[in-house]
Design an enzyme around this catalytic site. Structure first.
Site, PDB file in Angstrom:
ATOM      1  CB  CYS A  66       9.547   9.731 -10.889  1.00  8.71           C
ATOM      2  SG  CYS A  66      11.233   9.925 -10.350  1.00  8.71           S
ATOM      3  CD  GLU A 113       5.278   8.799  -5.365  1.00  8.58           C
ATOM      4  OE1 GLU A 113       4.618   9.344  -6.280  1.00  8.58           O
ATOM      5  OE2 GLU A 113       6.500   8.580  -5.438  1.00  8.58           O
TER       6      GLU A 113
END
Length: 180
Positions: A66, A113
């Site tokens: 990530c 996000e």
């Protein structure tokens, strides 16, 4: 690469650039991110335990990789770069979907996000960067699902959200052809 993230609106249009740490403080600022799910040729998924030095969710299990693209970098280029940097893996990534989420980590900060979810396939020997990853496991889909079924298990919130959707809506195991 810089320690900057790309601030975006709900349609993933860039509206600015911000220091990565600042983007995660308080409620967090909406920024572009990606998550890569790495699968080997027998269908096992790589999960990683985040390093103890991570600001948010240290020691929690998550998907293979990530991160955030740098300003001027595409999501696919950034995902390939981070797979190499974090895990020592060279693999092509395939885009699956994007989603917006917000998750707080106590009083420390939050993830907010617009996350692009990708899948990659590789049988390369993984060599984790210790500042990013403290441990890895290769698990079958059933093993991952069993572990995630325990609400007390220490998994990142984005991984839990992605896994449910991947199983329900995507052919997670239709991975790209392995790279020679």
């Amino acid at each position: 690469m810089t320690d900057s993230v790309i601030l975006v609106d709900a349609h993933d249009r860039q509206i600015g650039v911000c220091d990565k740490r600042d983007a995660h403080l308080g409620e967090g600022q909406l920024h572009r991110a990606f998550s890569v799910h790495l699968i080997d040729s027998v269908g096992r998924h790589l999960i990683q335990r985040r390093a103890a030095g991570k600001m948010l969710w240290p020691g929690f299990w998550s998907n293979a990789c990530c991160s955030h693209p740098a300003p001027g970098e595409t999501v696919l280029d950034a995902a390939c770069r981070r797979l190499r940097e974090e895990l020592g893996v060279g693999a092509s990534c395939r885009f699956l979907y994007s989603f917006e989420y917000h998750a707080r980590f106590g009083v420390i900060g939050a993830e907010h996000e617009l996350c692009h979810v990708l899948v990659a396939q590789s049988d390369t020997v993984v060599s984790p960067a210790v500042e990013e990853v403290s441990e890895i496991q290769w698990l079958s889909r059933a093993q991952v699902s069993t572990q995630l079924a325990d609400p007390a298990a220490h998994f990142t919130p984005w991984f839990r959200m992605q896994w449910r959707r991947l199983l329900a809506q995507h052919h997670l195991f239709d991975t790209p052809t392995p790279q020679a």
